[in-house]
Design a protein around this motif. Structure first.
Motif, PDB file in Angstrom:
ATOM      1  N   UNK A 137       5.307   4.219   1.524  1.00  0.00           N
ATOM      2  CA  UNK A 137       5.095   3.165   0.521  1.00  0.00           C
ATOM      3  C   UNK A 137       5.638   1.885   1.119  1.00  0.00           C
ATOM      4  N   UNK A 179       5.482  10.343   1.125  1.00  0.00           N
ATOM      5  CA  UNK A 179       4.449   9.297   1.102  1.00  0.00           C
ATOM      6  C   UNK A 179       5.033   8.045   1.738  1.00  0.00           C
ATOM      7  N   UNK A 204       0.835  -1.198   0.000  1.00  0.00           N
ATOM      8  CA  UNK A 204       0.000   0.000   0.000  1.00  0.00           C
ATOM      9  C   UNK A 204       0.869   1.247   0.000  1.00  0.00           C
ATOM     10  N   UNK A 205       0.214   2.375  -0.165  1.00  0.00           N
ATOM     11  CA  UNK A 205       0.868   3.651   0.132  1.00  0.00           C
ATOM     12  C   UNK A 205      -0.160   4.593   0.751  1.00  0.00           C
ATOM     13  N   UNK A 206       0.344   5.598   1.442  1.00  0.00           N
ATOM     14  CA  UNK A 206      -0.522   6.606   2.046  1.00  0.00           C
ATOM     15  C   UNK A 206       0.237   7.927   2.068  1.00  0.00           C
ATOM     16  N   UNK A 225       9.182   2.624   4.539  1.00  0.00           N
ATOM     17  CA  UNK A 225       9.510   3.098   3.194  1.00  0.00           C
ATOM     18  C   UNK A 225       8.905   4.471   2.942  1.00  0.00           C
ATOM     19  N   UNK A 226       9.762   5.422   2.589  1.00  0.00           N
ATOM     20  CA  UNK A 226       9.321   6.795   2.317  1.00  0.00           C
ATOM     21  C   UNK A 226       9.662   7.123   0.859  1.00  0.00           C
ATOM     22  N   UNK A 227       8.675   7.584   0.111  1.00  0.00           N
ATOM     23  CA  UNK A 227       8.934   7.980  -1.280  1.00  0.00           C
ATOM     24  C   UNK A 227       8.413   9.394  -1.518  1.00  0.00           C
TER      25      UNK A 227
END
Lengths: 444, 479
Positions: free
Chosen positions: A398, A396, A372-374, A438-440
């Motif tokens: 991820x 975000x 997922x991502x948020x 995880x940061x994107x």
């Protein structure tokens, strides 16, 4: 005019008279008032008064449900007949289970402080308190919603159940802006007037907004993160949706492990509690009449239970957990066990990483594997040696839910009730430190 | 069928008790759904929603009241409550709301189904769903489809709208939709999921036209191929991306339609759905390449977001939001129109009788260009074709967005090659629209329910577009 209790009685009798083998009727009378505001002004004031009846009918292993709010005895009788006529043409549900037989013993909730008496004028004054407190703290623009809800509910079933409950709540969430890209959110929600603190919501929102001034871009990568109550409540709402046995069966859940398996860190426990004192969504019975209770979903890292109604319970060879939904079971109030850390100790424990206060728009690539991502919103901060050194923007998360659950570290001892636009099920949540998130960000 | 006299009564009552302006909406939504889960007819459902929504301007503020208890005493109490709440707003918090002028309309409009969904029994609906189920299972070769969820829904919405300026509008609209969620599985490969919806303003004839048995069978086969064959995205620094209609549709909805909603621009939705990176003074500025024109048009026949008058009684019209790369117009209701000193363009919609009408999209899409699909492809030496997607999201200013491809292919020298697993486009709105260099002719649409407002309201929309080519991109995600 008949009230909701008389109407559910009428529906059940009429359905049985027309051949229904199983029938449940849920009636409610709901009174709600809302004040919305933005740019320090009130944008709209709303008031609702609604009487609603929902019906579940079982006939020859066919299940059909309906909700009506065109309420008159004649209309309801006609609708019941129509429903049975239409439903007879449906197909049998292989997982059909008759309604649980009553009577049951329900707990007595000493919860009721009927907030329905609060006038619209009261609500406007509370909104003003929240706005003024945020402005006093340094906010330039304040937006938010304040809502007062009061509901009386009654359930009657053909299986010897007739039960009533009621609830009321008072909630506000406030979003304060110091600059276009510097915002913070605060909340106060309670079942009692005594615990409702709109000034705290305004203060907290403005404090975060001020801290979030001059946000900087950040690099993609994996970072340990302290999740504030808003974002952790949102993530845990997704965990509890995954705990619905209907969603597991439909392939919409990453909690498809064996009961008893390790799914989270050993220090993590999350429960559903329909009986929670001060729970905004507490109710003593579920939609099938089964008494609600406290159900441990993940206990000390192990998957203990899914959430069930009688149909999913039969399919999973277990018992209802008192979470019906006639179609899908769902949580009442989500409660995350607190940890041992004071909030400032969490930051020392993190040492280096991020503190994220809020998020929105959580979407899955694959519900079954949990990818997922948020999007992070409001205050996002870089932490170095346990201290905030920068405000961050445009990032975000991820990641993958099973990985996050197994990476939960320190948990705060304080907890907060959260319910707002992005947290549909009320959640009592601490702050939590989660490793290697995880940061994107956008590449252009 | 409607209690029109209660609407007239409510209008007069509001005006005689302090409202400067009043509008009444009596709305009835009759819906049904048949849900098949893993081959099991899980449930048949009916929804009947009927009541009155009353919006007033009084004492410089806006009030909204709603009830389904349609006797005069209760309706009067609700109206009085809304008006008295407006009166209690202090001068400091009062916004002094007003509306732009509008032409008074007296109209009746309908979308007439060829085949009334009410003439189709649940037995027929489930028989179709079971045939879809059979076709799905028989399309799984060397993989499994452990989870299948199929839903047929229909809804008929009838409204009477009256306002104190003399408008009176009646309408009736039927809608049907089909939603499917497929989960493919193969040992050693894990799972792949597809979630999608078809929807139109039509009767049962739409269900027949969609040819759902073959359609879902094809979707199943391709999902199996993705699961078995797709490889990790390339690491190359720069590549071109061909985006399919489904992806273009969600892009136009999320990063053009939403930020062009004037209520977001002024901050009215700031607490929940957010604001916009667009400011009023950006009108006329360039935001995309010349190839980009994004339209929102509620009048498209049979579209899922179809309407001819909005919920403020304003005649619907096409809005060119971005025209040849320039910010051309915003979506307005009467409240924002007066603030921006423009005419409203009929963008006010409400989900149900008990929801305040607010600015919404209808059918948002990128307008067509001149290219055939093979012409878009032939000029790409190395790139990705992202035909559709699963995961997506965007920040609450509508500036940073992400789309993760589901059916996606590598492109080498103008030809489609290997299937690619989950390529990520993570990019800002101006960078995306500015990088579009060619737009196809192949316009198509997808149905969706768009959420906004508090309490949240979901309204039916189409998202769409042709295939488009985006140059010199870089794939997003974790390094």
């Amino acid at each position: 005019m008949m009230n909701h209790e008389e109407l559910v009685d009428l529906v059940v009798e009429e359905a049985i008279r027309n051949g229904a083998e199983d029938v449940a009727a849920l009636g409610s009378l709901q009174k709600t008032r809302m004040v919305r505001f933005y740019n320090n002004k009130i944008s709209v004031i709303k008031a609702w008064r609604n009487l609603g009846i929902s019906i579940m009918i079982g006939l020859k292993e066919r299940k059909f449900v309906s909700s009506y709010n065109e309420i008159s005895p004649e209309k309801l009788i006609g609708s019941v007949k129509e429903l049975i006529k239409l439903g007879e043409k449906s197909k049998p549900n292989y997982d059909y289970v008759p309604l649980p037989k009553g009577p049951f013993k329900y707990i007595t909730r000493d919860h009721k402080e009927d907030l329905a008496y609060l006038s619209g004028k009261d609500l406007v004054e509370y909104a003003e308190i929240a706005i003024e407190r945020a402005l006093k703290e340094g906010a330039k623009r304040v937006a938010g919603t304040l809502i007062c809800n009061s509901e009386d509910i009654a359930l009657k079933t053909s299986a010897n159940i007739f039960v009533k409950d009621n609830a009321s709540s008072l909630e506000t969430f406030v979003r304060a802006f110091v600059e276009k890209e510097s915002s913070g959110q605060g909340i106060s929600c309670s079942t009692t007037l005594k615990n409702f603190k709109p000034e705290i919501a305004g203060l907290e929102a403005a404090k975060i907004a001020k801290m979030a001034k001059n946000p900087k871009a950040f690099q993609s990568g994996r970072y340990s993160v302290i999740f504030g109550p808003f974002i952790f409540a949102n993530l845990m709402n997704n965990v509890m949706e995954a705990a619905s046995a209907f969603n597991v069966d439909a392939g919409l859940s990453f909690l498809n492990n064996e009961i008893g398996g390790n799914v989270a860190s050993p220090n993590f426990t999350i429960v559903d509690d329909g009986t929670a004192k001060n729970g905004l969504n507490s109710r003593v019975f579920d939609d099938e009449g089964t008494p609600t209770k406290k159900t441990v979903v993940i206990g000390q890292g192990k998957l203990k239970n899914l959430l069930h109604n009688t149909s999913t319970a039969k399919k999973f060879k277990t018992s209802s957990t008192g979470n019906a939904g006639w179609i899908s079971p769902s949580a009442w109030n989500i409660i995350i066990e607190n940890g041992a850390y004071k909030e400032n100790e969490l930051f020392k424990e993190l040492k280096n990483g991020l503190y994220i206060t809020n998020n929105w728009y959580t979407r899955f690539q694959d519900y079954r594997n949990g990818d997922f991502s948020t999007v992070c919103r409001d205050g996002i901060f870089e932490i170095k040696n346990g201290e905030i050194i920068n405000s961050i923007k445009n990032i975000r998360i991820s990641d993958n839910f099973p990985r996050i659950l197994k990476s939960i570290g320190a948990i705060s001892n304080n907890r907060y009730w959260i319910r707002w636009w992005e947290v549909a099920t009320p959640t009592l949540t601490p702050y939590a430190l989660v490793k290697d998130i995880g940061i994107t960000k956008s590449v252009f | 069928m409607f209690l029109e006299d209660i609407a007239r009564y409510a209008l007069n009552y509001a005006l005689s008790h302090g409202a400067n302006y009043a509008e009444i909406r009596l709305q009835r939504d009759n819906g049904s759904a048949a849900l098949l889960k893993n081959g099991n007819p899980e449930v048949s459902s009916l929804i009947k929603n009927y009541g009155i929504g009353i919006r007033v301007l009084a004492h410089g503020s806006m009030g909204f009241a709603s009830t389904n208890i349609l006797n005069r005493e209760n309706v009067s109490e609700c109206i009085l409550e809304a008006i008295s709440m407006t009166k209690s707003v202090s001068r400091r918090l009062r916004k002094n709301i007003d509306f732009s002028s509008n032409i008074v309309s007296n109209e009746k409009w309908n979308a007439t189904p060829k085949v009334d969904v009410n003439s189709i029994g649940f037995d027929e609906k489930f028989e179709l769903l079971l045939d879809i189920e059979k076709a799905t299972i028989s399309s799984c070769n060397d993989f499994k489809m452990p989870n299948r969820l199929f839903i047929i829904e229909s809804e008929e919405t009838e409204k009477i709208f009256l306002n104190s300026e003399g408008s009176s509008i009646q309408s009736s609209v039927p809608r049907v939709s089909f939603t499917y969620i497929l989960t493919a599985y193969k040992a050693g490969k894990g799972t792949a999921q597809r979630f999608n919806q078809k929807g139109e303003t039509k009767g049962w004839e739409a269900i027949n036209e969609w040819n759902l048995i073959n359609f879902v069978a094809d979707e199943t086969k391709i999902l199996g191929k993705i699961l078995k064959q797709a490889v990790a995205p390339p690491k190359d620094d720069r590549l071109d991306i061909l985006l399919g209609s489904e992806v273009v549709g969600i892009i136009c909805h999320e990063s053009c339609g939403h930020p062009f909603e004037a209520d977001r621009i002024i901050g009215r939705e700031a607490a929940e759905a957010g604001e916009s990176f667009i400011s009023p003074e950006m009108l006329g500025q360039k935001i995309g390449s010349d190839a980009v024109t994004v339209v929102d048009d509620p009048t498209l026949p049979n579209s899922y977001g179809f309407y001819l008058y909005d919920d403020e009684g304003v005649k619907a019209r096409r809005r060119d939001l971005i025209k040849n790369g320039f910010i051309n117009t915003f979506l307005h209701n009467r409240e924002t129109a007066i603030e921006f000193e423009v005419e409203t363009n009929g963008s006010s919609r409400s989900e149900a009788y008990n929801k305040e009408p607010i600015i919404r999209m209808a059918n948002t899409y990128m307008d067509t260009g001149d290219y055939k699909l093979d012409e878009l492809l032939e000029d790409i030496s190395f790139g990705i074709f992202m035909k559709n997607f699963m995961e997506w999201n965007i920040d609450d200013k509508r500036f940073n967005q992400r789309y993760v491809g589901l059916e996606a292919y590598e492109i080498i020298k103008g030809e489609l090659k290997k299937l690619i697993r989950n390529p990520i486009l993570e990019i800002t709105t101006p960078a995306l629209y500015s990088s579009v260099d060619a737009v196809g002719k192949d316009l198509s649409f997808n149905a969706a329910i768009c959420g906004k407002g508090d309490p949240q309201q979901g309204v039916p929309v189409w998202t769409g577009g042709p295939s488009i080519r985006v140059r010199k991109m870089r794939l997003g995600g974790l390094p």
